[in-house]
Design a protein around this motif. Structure first.
Motif, PDB file in Angstrom:
ATOM      1  N   ARG A 340      44.406  17.145  57.053  1.00 20.33           N
ATOM      2  CA  ARG A 340      45.849  16.989  56.846  1.00 20.33           C
ATOM      3  C   ARG A 340      46.207  15.568  56.433  1.00 20.33           C
ATOM      4  NH1 ARG A 340      46.234  19.809  61.718  1.00 20.33           N
ATOM      5  NH2 ARG A 340      47.079  17.990  62.809  1.00 20.33           N
ATOM      6  N   LEU A 341      45.424  14.608  56.892  1.00 28.46           N
ATOM      7  CA  LEU A 341      45.702  13.207  56.569  1.00 28.46           C
ATOM      8  C   LEU A 341      45.107  12.786  55.226  1.00 28.46           C
ATOM      9  CD1 LEU A 341      45.112  11.581  60.087  1.00 28.46           C
ATOM     10  CD2 LEU A 341      47.284  12.219  59.021  1.00 28.46           C
ATOM     11  N   GLY A 342      44.506  13.724  54.521  1.00 23.76           N
ATOM     12  CA  GLY A 342      43.972  13.421  53.203  1.00 23.76           C
ATOM     13  C   GLY A 342      42.625  12.731  53.212  1.00 23.76           C
ATOM     14  N   LEU A 343      41.897  12.820  54.330  1.00 28.30           N
ATOM     15  CA  LEU A 343      40.607  12.138  54.435  1.00 28.30           C
ATOM     16  C   LEU A 343      39.446  12.998  53.949  1.00 28.30           C
ATOM     17  CD1 LEU A 343      41.086  10.425  57.913  1.00 28.30           C
ATOM     18  CD2 LEU A 343      41.490   9.475  55.638  1.00 28.30           C
ATOM     19  N   ASP A 344      39.708  14.269  53.637  1.00 32.94           N
ATOM     20  CA  ASP A 344      38.688  15.169  53.093  1.00 32.94           C
ATOM     21  C   ASP A 344      37.375  15.050  53.861  1.00 32.94           C
ATOM     22  OD1 ASP A 344      40.527  15.890  51.114  1.00 32.94           O
ATOM     23  OD2 ASP A 344      39.912  14.230  49.835  1.00 32.94           O
ATOM     24  N   PRO A 345      37.345  15.425  55.138  1.00 30.90           N
ATOM     25  CA  PRO A 345      36.198  15.123  55.994  1.00 30.90           C
ATOM     26  C   PRO A 345      34.928  15.914  55.703  1.00 30.90           C
ATOM     27  CG  PRO A 345      37.736  16.544  57.151  1.00 30.90           C
ATOM     28  CD  PRO A 345      38.394  16.156  55.870  1.00 30.90           C
ATOM     29  N   VAL A 346      35.028  17.046  55.002  1.00 28.56           N
ATOM     30  CA  VAL A 346      33.858  17.898  54.772  1.00 28.56           C
ATOM     31  C   VAL A 346      33.521  17.911  53.287  1.00 28.56           C
ATOM     32  CG1 VAL A 346      32.906  20.226  54.989  1.00 28.56           C
ATOM     33  CG2 VAL A 346      34.431  19.326  56.769  1.00 28.56           C
ATOM     34  N   ARG A 354      21.855  26.220  46.999  1.00 28.87           N
ATOM     35  CA  ARG A 354      21.698  25.486  48.256  1.00 28.87           C
ATOM     36  C   ARG A 354      22.773  24.411  48.356  1.00 28.87           C
ATOM     37  NH1 ARG A 354      18.755  24.958  52.624  1.00 28.87           N
ATOM     38  NH2 ARG A 354      18.212  22.918  53.494  1.00 28.87           N
ATOM     39  N   ARG A 355      23.878  24.773  48.945  1.00 28.28           N
ATOM     40  CA  ARG A 355      24.982  23.851  49.197  1.00 28.28           C
ATOM     41  C   ARG A 355      25.298  23.923  50.687  1.00 28.28           C
ATOM     42  NH1 ARG A 355      28.112  22.059  45.077  1.00 28.28           N
ATOM     43  NH2 ARG A 355      30.069  22.359  46.222  1.00 28.28           N
ATOM     44  N   ILE A 356      25.236  22.768  51.344  1.00 27.99           N
ATOM     45  CA  ILE A 356      25.406  22.703  52.796  1.00 27.99           C
ATOM     46  C   ILE A 356      26.663  21.901  53.109  1.00 27.99           C
ATOM     47  CG2 ILE A 356      24.370  22.015  54.984  1.00 27.99           C
ATOM     48  CD1 ILE A 356      22.729  24.112  53.572  1.00 27.99           C
ATOM     49  N   PRO A 357      27.607  22.453  53.879  1.00 27.48           N
ATOM     50  CA  PRO A 357      28.760  21.646  54.286  1.00 27.48           C
ATOM     51  C   PRO A 357      28.326  20.551  55.256  1.00 27.48           C
ATOM     52  CG  PRO A 357      28.834  23.818  55.314  1.00 27.48           C
ATOM     53  CD  PRO A 357      27.681  23.842  54.375  1.00 27.48           C
ATOM     54  N   THR A 358      28.707  19.327  54.964  1.00 23.93           N
ATOM     55  CA  THR A 358      28.360  18.178  55.789  1.00 23.93           C
ATOM     56  C   THR A 358      29.578  17.287  55.949  1.00 23.93           C
ATOM     57  OG1 THR A 358      27.615  16.874  53.878  1.00 23.93           O
ATOM     58  CG2 THR A 358      25.947  18.202  55.005  1.00 23.93           C
ATOM     59  N   VAL A 359      29.497  16.361  56.896  1.00 19.18           N
ATOM     60  CA  VAL A 359      30.616  15.443  57.135  1.00 19.18           C
ATOM     61  C   VAL A 359      30.540  14.289  56.145  1.00 19.18           C
ATOM     62  CG1 VAL A 359      31.699  13.898  58.800  1.00 19.18           C
ATOM     63  CG2 VAL A 359      30.750  16.084  59.563  1.00 19.18           C
ATOM     64  N   ARG A 360      31.653  13.969  55.551  1.00 18.67           N
ATOM     65  CA  ARG A 360      31.741  12.959  54.495  1.00 18.67           C
ATOM     66  C   ARG A 360      31.183  11.606  54.929  1.00 18.67           C
ATOM     67  NH1 ARG A 360      34.515  11.978  49.859  1.00 18.67           N
ATOM     68  NH2 ARG A 360      35.459  14.057  49.938  1.00 18.67           N
ATOM     69  N   HIS A 361      30.552  10.909  54.006  1.00 18.69           N
ATOM     70  CA  HIS A 361      30.143   9.520  54.216  1.00 18.69           C
ATOM     71  C   HIS A 361      31.358   8.703  54.650  1.00 18.69           C
ATOM     72  CE1 HIS A 361      27.584   5.995  53.377  1.00 18.69           C
ATOM     73  NE2 HIS A 361      28.678   5.428  52.891  1.00 18.69           N
ATOM     74  N   PRO A 362      31.218   7.817  55.653  1.00 22.44           N
ATOM     75  CA  PRO A 362      32.401   7.180  56.240  1.00 22.44           C
ATOM     76  C   PRO A 362      33.000   6.037  55.437  1.00 22.44           C
ATOM     77  CG  PRO A 362      30.420   6.406  57.337  1.00 22.44           C
ATOM     78  CD  PRO A 362      29.983   7.501  56.396  1.00 22.44           C
ATOM     79  N   ILE A 363      32.343   5.619  54.338  1.00 26.92           N
ATOM     80  CA  ILE A 363      32.816   4.462  53.572  1.00 26.92           C
ATOM     81  C   ILE A 363      33.339   4.935  52.225  1.00 26.92           C
ATOM     82  CG2 ILE A 363      32.191   2.205  52.620  1.00 26.92           C
ATOM     83  CD1 ILE A 363      29.802   2.226  54.591  1.00 26.92           C
ATOM     84  N   ARG A 364      34.455   4.372  51.798  1.00 25.55           N
ATOM     85  CA  ARG A 364      34.976   4.630  50.450  1.00 25.55           C
ATOM     86  C   ARG A 364      34.845   3.347  49.632  1.00 25.55           C
ATOM     87  NH1 ARG A 364      38.458   9.331  49.811  1.00 25.55           N
ATOM     88  NH2 ARG A 364      38.580  10.469  51.795  1.00 25.55           N
ATOM     89  N   TYR A 365      34.491   3.494  48.361  1.00 19.68           N
ATOM     90  CA  TYR A 365      34.299   2.358  47.464  1.00 19.68           C
ATOM     91  C   TYR A 365      35.307   2.455  46.317  1.00 19.68           C
ATOM     92  CZ  TYR A 365      29.797   2.223  49.893  1.00 19.68           C
ATOM     93  OH  TYR A 365      28.822   2.174  50.855  1.00 19.68           O
ATOM     94  N   SER A 366      35.785   1.308  45.873  1.00 14.14           N
ATOM     95  CA  SER A 366      36.760   1.319  44.773  1.00 14.14           C
ATOM     96  C   SER A 366      36.090   1.531  43.421  1.00 14.14           C
ATOM     97  CB  SER A 366      37.557   0.003  44.754  1.00 14.14           C
ATOM     98  OG  SER A 366      36.710  -1.110  44.510  1.00 14.14           O
ATOM     99  N   ARG A 367      34.807   1.131  43.284  1.00  9.35           N
ATOM    100  CA  ARG A 367      34.107   1.279  42.011  1.00  9.35           C
ATOM    101  C   ARG A 367      32.884   2.191  42.119  1.00  9.35           C
ATOM    102  NH1 ARG A 367      31.482  -2.653  40.274  1.00  9.35           N
ATOM    103  NH2 ARG A 367      31.491  -2.035  38.084  1.00  9.35           N
ATOM    104  N   SER A 368      32.143   2.033  43.175  1.00  8.76           N
ATOM    105  CA  SER A 368      30.900   2.786  43.314  1.00  8.76           C
ATOM    106  C   SER A 368      31.176   4.210  43.785  1.00  8.76           C
ATOM    107  CB  SER A 368      29.972   2.085  44.317  1.00  8.76           C
ATOM    108  OG  SER A 368      29.685   0.758  43.901  1.00  8.76           O
ATOM    109  N   HIS A 369      30.146   5.030  43.675  1.00  8.53           N
ATOM    110  CA  HIS A 369      30.280   6.438  44.028  1.00  8.53           C
ATOM    111  C   HIS A 369      29.271   6.809  45.110  1.00  8.53           C
ATOM    112  CE1 HIS A 369      32.920   7.140  40.595  1.00  8.53           C
ATOM    113  NE2 HIS A 369      32.079   6.409  39.879  1.00  8.53           N
ATOM    114  N   VAL A 370      29.669   7.738  45.953  1.00  6.02           N
ATOM    115  CA  VAL A 370      28.785   8.279  46.984  1.00  6.02           C
ATOM    116  C   VAL A 370      28.125   9.540  46.432  1.00  6.02           C
ATOM    117  CG1 VAL A 370      28.665   9.236  49.316  1.00  6.02           C
ATOM    118  CG2 VAL A 370      30.191   7.309  48.824  1.00  6.02           C
ATOM    119  N   ASP A 371      26.840   9.697  46.721  1.00  4.69           N
ATOM    120  CA  ASP A 371      26.049  10.784  46.156  1.00  4.69           C
ATOM    121  C   ASP A 371      25.845  11.901  47.183  1.00  4.69           C
ATOM    122  OD1 ASP A 371      23.743  12.373  45.283  1.00  4.69           O
ATOM    123  OD2 ASP A 371      23.535  10.850  43.728  1.00  4.69           O
ATOM    124  N   TYR A 372      26.310  13.093  46.852  1.00  2.00           N
ATOM    125  CA  TYR A 372      26.097  14.271  47.694  1.00  2.00           C
ATOM    126  C   TYR A 372      25.286  15.329  46.962  1.00  2.00           C
ATOM    127  CZ  TYR A 372      30.054  12.173  50.217  1.00  2.00           C
ATOM    128  OH  TYR A 372      30.890  11.312  50.892  1.00  2.00           O
TER     129      TYR A 372
END
Length: 402
Positions: A340-346, A354-372
């Motif tokens: 609800r707070l827009g944090l998109d936790p999953v 093969r797609r597994i629901p997992t908890v989002r990486h806790p850090i957000r970057y302004s330029r870099s990307h997180v790999d799932y």
């Protein structure tokens, strides 16, 4: 067998994270090490998870399960590639050494001295690969505590954490998650990043040593400081705080609501929102030190008013008044709140079938990307892929650098 080809074709990534090009040989098991290496994989590092033929212990820690796989294992192994190797077999040990020769970082949590007989100890490997960052995770260090097993519950017990947790008149209680392992994993990841930064300037790797006991003692922060700097030994206080008040659950018309007032201005806003503005001007309660001394007088005054509405009603009212508060709820509700707070936790890790629901990486970057892009691997699922990568003969980067 996969035919040898370019490494970036063998390990395609959907994003170019801040650690793109870093190769990690992950010899760790259970939680502290795997949690650290998962965070690094999320940041773009290529993590080769080297498992015994039996696999990581947590593959058998079930229930709960998802499609026959332990959710415990799934929680800490996203983004990795698994190869099963028996170090007692000379050919498979050579494969492990080849992986390490291609790696920037090695992470292990074997009992101290256990890897020596395979020539996988720091001194042996550093002589061959002086730029290797070698991270060791133990329970109690490598000296007098080397023979002590490093399980989270044991460290919670002997560190004092359990003694602080639970009702004031009840028994010591463990925290509801393996928090010592998580803290240690965070410390390991921090040390690895620092060592990689230092290597970029010096060209030299180093040995990082992290242990569960030291990590939790650091994580005890103000409570440990009370002992070493104040000469006071903290005791169990249930959900109360030794230095801050009001900072605990309070009853409402239906369930408990946590109020976490950290300063005098917040207390004044709380009193105004409760319709009790006179309390903020009471000499007993105006300052934090006074509220701590007189909490037995203050608590019933707050509790009586809070019982007139439900926890959700007070949450909305006090949130609007900028008073820190929140109802006590389950993890499922916590995830819904984050949504609800827009944090998109999953997030979905992996692709295709093969797609597994997992908890989002806790850090957000302004330029870099997180790999799932890589789901938690099945045991030895990538053995052929890793061997093809070794056959390609190229050390280092496996993705195109920015």
């Amino acid at each position: 067998m996969i035919a040898p080809t370019r490494p970036d074709a063998l390990f395609p990534r959907e994003s170019d994270g801040p650690l793109a090009g870093v190769v990690i040989a992950d010899l760790s098991r259970v939680l502290a090490g795997p949690y650290a290496t998962m965070l690094l994989a999320d940041m773009g590092a290529l993590v080769i998870k080297v498992e015994s033929p039996r696999g990581d212990d947590t593959r058998t820690w079930m229930p709960p399960v998802r499609d026959g796989e332990a959710t415990y294992f799934l929680s800490a192994n996203r983004g990795k590639y698994s190869i099963a190797l028996d170090f007692a077999d000379p050919a498979q040990l050579r494969t492990a050494r080849e992986i390490i020769a291609r790696a920037d970082v090695l992470v292990e949590n074997f009992a101290p001295g256990r890897l020596d007989r395979f020539g996988l100890d720091y001194d042996t490997l550093a002589a061959r690969h002086p730029d290797l960052v070698y991270a060791s995770i133990t329970g109690f260090g490598t000296e007098a505590g080397a023979d002590l097993p490093g399980y989270d519950l044991l460290v919670q017990a002997v560190s004092g954490l359990m003694d602080l947790t639970g009702p004031a008149d009840g028994d010591p209680t463990k925290v509801g998650v393996a928090v010592v392992d998580v803290i240690t994993g965070l410390h390991a990841a921090t040390g690895i990043l620092a060592a990689l930064h230092a290597r970029s300037a010096t060209g030299h790797g180093e040995h990082i040593e992290v242990n569960l006991l030291s990590s939790v003692l650091s994580g005890l922060v103000n409570q440990a400081s009370a002992v070493v700097a104040g000469g006071a030994v903290p005791t169990r206080m249930g959900n109360a705080h030794p230095s801050v008040y009001p900072y605990e659950p309070f009853p409402t018309a239906d369930r408990d609501l946590v109020i976490a007032v950290g300063n005098d201005a917040q207390f004044a806003r709380l009193c105004e929102a409760l319709g009790l503005p006179e309390l903020a001007g009471d000499p007993r309660f105006m300052a934090m030190a006074g509220r701590n001394r007189h909490r037995a007088d203050l608590r019933p005054l707050l509790a009586d008013r809070l019982r007139t509405r439900t926890a959700d009603q007070w949450f909305e009212l006090l949130r609007a008044a900028q008073v820190p508060c929140g109802p006590i709820q389950g993890i499922d509700a916590g995830l819904r709140l984050a949504e609800r707070l827009g944090l998109d936790p999953v997030v979905q890790a992996g692709s295709g079938k093969r797609r597994i629901p997992t908890v989002r990486h806790p850090i957000r970057y302004s330029r870099s990307h997180v790999d799932y892009s890589q789901a938690p691997p099945r045991l030895d699922a990538d053995g052929d892929r890793v061997r093809a990568w070794l056959a390609a003969g190229e050390r280092g980067r496996v993705t195109t650098p920015r």
